[in-house]
Design an enzyme around this catalytic site. Structure first.
Site, PDB file in Angstrom:
ATOM      1  N   ASP A 195      38.727  37.371  45.219  1.00 35.60           N
ATOM      2  CA  ASP A 195      39.383  38.526  44.625  1.00 35.60           C
ATOM      3  C   ASP A 195      40.669  38.752  45.422  1.00 35.60           C
ATOM      4  O   ASP A 195      40.783  38.320  46.574  1.00 35.60           O
ATOM      5  CB  ASP A 195      38.455  39.738  44.719  1.00 35.60           C
ATOM      6  CG  ASP A 195      39.143  41.024  44.317  1.00 35.60           C
ATOM      7  OD1 ASP A 195      39.648  41.099  43.187  1.00 35.60           O
ATOM      8  OD2 ASP A 195      39.200  41.943  45.153  1.00 35.60           O
ATOM      9  N   ASP A 255      42.947  42.075  45.307  1.00 40.86           N
ATOM     10  CA  ASP A 255      43.194  43.447  45.758  1.00 40.86           C
ATOM     11  C   ASP A 255      41.999  44.004  46.524  1.00 40.86           C
ATOM     12  O   ASP A 255      40.888  44.068  45.996  1.00 40.86           O
ATOM     13  CB  ASP A 255      43.499  44.343  44.553  1.00 40.86           C
ATOM     14  CG  ASP A 255      44.712  43.830  43.779  1.00 40.86           C
ATOM     15  OD1 ASP A 255      45.766  43.684  44.408  1.00 40.86           O
ATOM     16  OD2 ASP A 255      44.585  43.563  42.567  1.00 40.86           O
ATOM     17  N   ASP A 298      35.352  42.577  47.381  1.00 40.12           N
ATOM     18  CA  ASP A 298      35.290  43.838  48.114  1.00 40.12           C
ATOM     19  C   ASP A 298      34.684  44.967  47.307  1.00 40.12           C
ATOM     20  O   ASP A 298      34.418  46.042  47.854  1.00 40.12           O
ATOM     21  CB  ASP A 298      36.704  44.270  48.534  1.00 40.12           C
ATOM     22  CG  ASP A 298      37.506  44.809  47.358  1.00 40.12           C
ATOM     23  OD1 ASP A 298      37.783  46.019  47.324  1.00 40.12           O
ATOM     24  OD2 ASP A 298      37.833  44.027  46.455  1.00 40.12           O
TER      25      ASP A 298
END
Length: 235
Positions: free
Chosen positions: A11, A13, A170
């Protein structure tokens, strides 16, 4: 671990770069254009990890905004890029993990809920583009996270079976998407909360303390099947 990992999908961001503060500023600026001044950090928390289309679609419905999601997304991306080009912070341990994997010639990709122009610009500004064979935006698939579409499309472009991929995430939406795609997952929560949400507990390797507890060496050993690999302490 058993050495069957063919590709590592990151991922962007909140995982590779700390982009959430810039996105929050961009969203506040966008919503202020429609007279909405009370979009705060608490409201933002529920959207961390979701794709741009899903975030703006939900805000549009809840706040009664008449403008189309397409136009809203373009404005938000413009505001975000203005900020991102000024400053984009890469998490140091993540940069180290990328370098360790790159030295091993590990196949790597980015799969992000952001638009492709944003992904491309951020990777360039942050000097990360050279690590990745493929970068895929949620705009390329029918459904964003927590649906598995983005990760499945990334595996397809890499030419790798989903079960031979590990996702680094995240956000709980991303962890759910990885599991639905049949992929393994390393989770580093951007928002550190107690108790840890159930979605994070499904990850194969969890750093419950978030980026503050993340170890590039430990993650690298786990991915590569090193006998020294250990699991972080449970929450």
């Amino acid at each position: 671990m058993n050495g069957q990992i063919a590709a590592v999908i990151f991922d962007l961001d909140g995982t590779l770069v700390d982009s959430e503060p810039n996105y929050f500023k961009a969203e506040r600026r966008l919503l202020a254009e429609f007279g909405i001044e009370d979009f705060d950090e608490e409201m933002k928390r529920q959207y961390i990890g979701m794709g741009t289309q899903e975030i703006l679609g939900d805000l549009r419905r809840k706040l009664g905004i008449k403008e189309s999601v397409r136009v809203l997304a373009q404005r938000k991306n413009d505001y975000y890029l203005e900020l991102a080009r000024q400053q984009t912070e890469v998490f140091p341990e993540m940069r180290l993990l990328l370098e360790l994997l790159h030295q091993r010639n590990q196949l790597m990709a980015v799969a992000s809920g952001s638009s492709f122009p944003v992904i491309e610009a951020v990777l360039e500004v942050a000097d990360l583009a050279r690590y990745f064979s493929v970068a895929v935006s949620a705009d390329s698939v029918p459904r964003g996270k927590p649906a598995p579409d983005l990760f499945l499309e990334t595996a397809r472009r890499l030419g790798v079976r989903p079960e031979n991929c590990v996702v680094v995430e995240d956000a709980r939406y991303g962890v759910t998407a990885a599991r639905r795609a049949g992929m393994r997952c390393i989770a580093i929560p951007y928002l550190v909360e107690e108790p840890v949400s159930a979605e994070f507990l499904t990850a194969d390797l969890l750093f419950p303390g978030g980026m503050g507890s993340f170890s590039a060496k430990l993650a690298f050993d786990w991915i590569t099947g090193s006998p020294e690999a250990v699991t972080p302490n449970a929450p």
